[in-house]
Design a protein around this motif. Sequence first.
Motif, PDB file in Angstrom:
ATOM      1  N   MET A 188       0.896  -1.136   0.000  1.00  0.00           N
ATOM      2  CA  MET A 188      -0.053  -0.060  -0.138  1.00  0.00           C
ATOM      3  C   MET A 188       0.976   1.154   0.096  1.00  0.00           C
ATOM      4  O   MET A 188       1.926   1.195   0.590  1.00  0.00           O
TER       5      MET A 188
ATOM      6  N   TYR B  60      -2.846  18.426   3.465  1.00  0.00           N
ATOM      7  CA  TYR B  60      -3.478  19.172   4.574  1.00  0.00           C
ATOM      8  C   TYR B  60      -3.615  18.176   5.932  1.00  0.00           C
ATOM      9  O   TYR B  60      -3.410  18.741   7.092  1.00  0.00           O
ATOM     10  N   CYS B  61      -3.502  16.949   5.462  1.00  0.00           N
ATOM     11  CA  CYS B  61      -3.539  15.878   6.879  1.00  0.00           C
ATOM     12  C   CYS B  61      -2.397  15.172   7.084  1.00  0.00           C
ATOM     13  O   CYS B  61      -2.220  14.778   8.203  1.00  0.00           O
TER      14      CYS B  61
ATOM     15  N   ARG C  37      -0.826   9.648   5.215  1.00  0.00           N
ATOM     16  CA  ARG C  37      -1.905   8.762   5.310  1.00  0.00           C
ATOM     17  C   ARG C  37      -2.026   7.442   4.223  1.00  0.00           C
ATOM     18  O   ARG C  37      -1.345   7.492   3.253  1.00  0.00           O
ATOM     19  N   PRO C  38      -2.642   6.356   4.666  1.00  0.00           N
ATOM     20  CA  PRO C  38      -2.752   5.247   3.782  1.00  0.00           C
ATOM     21  C   PRO C  38      -3.417   5.546   2.666  1.00  0.00           C
ATOM     22  O   PRO C  38      -4.443   6.142   2.718  1.00  0.00           O
TER      23      PRO C  38
ATOM     24  N   GLU D 138      -7.477   5.538   1.969  1.00  0.00           N
ATOM     25  CA  GLU D 138      -8.340   6.792   2.478  1.00  0.00           C
ATOM     26  C   GLU D 138      -8.376   7.654   1.250  1.00  0.00           C
ATOM     27  O   GLU D 138      -9.073   8.592   1.261  1.00  0.00           O
TER      28      GLU D 138
ATOM     29  N   HIS E 280      -8.552  13.145  -1.067  1.00  0.00           N
ATOM     30  CA  HIS E 280      -8.653  12.469   0.345  1.00  0.00           C
ATOM     31  C   HIS E 280      -9.886  12.006   0.713  1.00  0.00           C
ATOM     32  O   HIS E 280     -10.607  12.678   1.725  1.00  0.00           O
TER      33      HIS E 280
ATOM     34  N   HIS F 221     -11.582  10.077   2.419  1.00  0.00           N
ATOM     35  CA  HIS F 221     -12.302   9.425   3.842  1.00  0.00           C
ATOM     36  C   HIS F 221     -11.752  10.603   4.745  1.00  0.00           C
ATOM     37  O   HIS F 221     -12.043  10.181   5.809  1.00  0.00           O
ATOM     38  N   GLY F 222     -10.708  11.354   4.189  1.00  0.00           N
ATOM     39  CA  GLY F 222     -10.178  12.174   5.225  1.00  0.00           C
ATOM     40  C   GLY F 222     -10.713  13.769   5.296  1.00  0.00           C
ATOM     41  O   GLY F 222     -11.991  13.919   5.636  1.00  0.00           O
ATOM     42  N   CYS F 223     -10.026  14.538   4.561  1.00  0.00           N
ATOM     43  CA  CYS F 223     -10.586  16.002   4.597  1.00  0.00           C
ATOM     44  C   CYS F 223     -11.151  16.223   3.201  1.00  0.00           C
ATOM     45  O   CYS F 223     -11.629  17.159   3.174  1.00  0.00           O
ATOM     46  N   ARG F 224     -11.343  15.321   2.314  1.00  0.00           N
ATOM     47  CA  ARG F 224     -12.301  15.502   1.216  1.00  0.00           C
ATOM     48  C   ARG F 224     -11.504  16.561   0.188  1.00  0.00           C
ATOM     49  O   ARG F 224     -12.378  17.145  -0.558  1.00  0.00           O
ATOM     50  N   ARG F 225     -10.301  17.023   0.271  1.00  0.00           N
ATOM     51  CA  ARG F 225      -9.734  17.891  -0.528  1.00  0.00           C
ATOM     52  C   ARG F 225      -9.196  17.227  -1.882  1.00  0.00           C
ATOM     53  O   ARG F 225      -8.354  16.105  -1.511  1.00  0.00           O
TER      54      ARG F 225
END
Lengths: 201, 109
Positions: free
Chosen positions: B1, B8-9, B12-13, B16, B59, B61-65
């Motif tokens: 993976m 922004y975050c 991440r894997p 997401e 992103h 499942h995270g910040c949707r950006r």
Amino acid sequence: MADITTDAKALRVSPLEVIGHRMVATSSPRVTINEIPFETQIGLRGDASKAAFNRAVKSALGVAPPKEACTAVEAGDRRILWLGPDEWLAVAPDDTGADLLGKLEGPVAKAGGAAIDLTANRTVIVVSGPDARGVLEKGCLHDLHPRAFPTGRVVGTLLAKSQIFLEKTGDKPETFRLYVRASFARHLAEWLIDAAAEFAA
Amino acid sequence: MLLIRCPYCGLRPEVEFSYGGEAHISRPEDPNALNDEEWGDFLFMRANQKGAFRERWVHTHGCRRWFNVLRDTSSHEIHATYEVGAPKPDVPGAAKPVRKPRARKSAKP
């Protein structure tokens, strides 16, 4: 004729009410799983560099939205979660929604943002106890060790393939709040019950 | 993976995120001025680059950006991630800039 209840509060059913007793039955001193139903949730959009936006949020909730990514702030029984660079989720106890929204909507809109009631979108599951992290680590790709995931951190991620916001609210014992969409809540709760079973006394 | 650094975050894997194809493709300013072939080029023709490639990710499942990633399509190495609208980072160690996809008559890069 029988009385017809018109009180909406008496009629409403939370997403996990039907398996609440099983969450209680699985809970042990090592890990407890609880739903906090009907928490008021308000989606906030806006520009945090604008003083007017920060003022509007602070005067209604008692605290300004956090600017640092992936963090949450607490003010008494209210909290604001960072969801994105211009997006936050305000969380408050049940029954405060109408009041908060009344205070937020106008001033936030004037500051170029938006405040929307999202209460019914997600329910909150609290996983707490010395083995709470062990349960979540079975289905979450994040490093949940306190050095990487301190209290006050919140991330949008996947747990057991369901999208959640995962917030860490305490260290002693380790406590996590899971904000899960209502339609995924039952699946996630079943998964948590299964994952927590081995920690039961 | 893959581990992808959301601007922004943070790191991440991959699960997401969602993929959005080649980056920096502008919609033609006057679609009516294009003939069918040019419009087809804009819609469907992509560089399918081997090597360093600028592409869009979101992103989910995270910040949707949405943001851009400079990734090597043969090694999966991610050289850089950058916000939409930010200056394009250079390919590290590359003597020449990323090879341009086949010229589009209508769309400005």
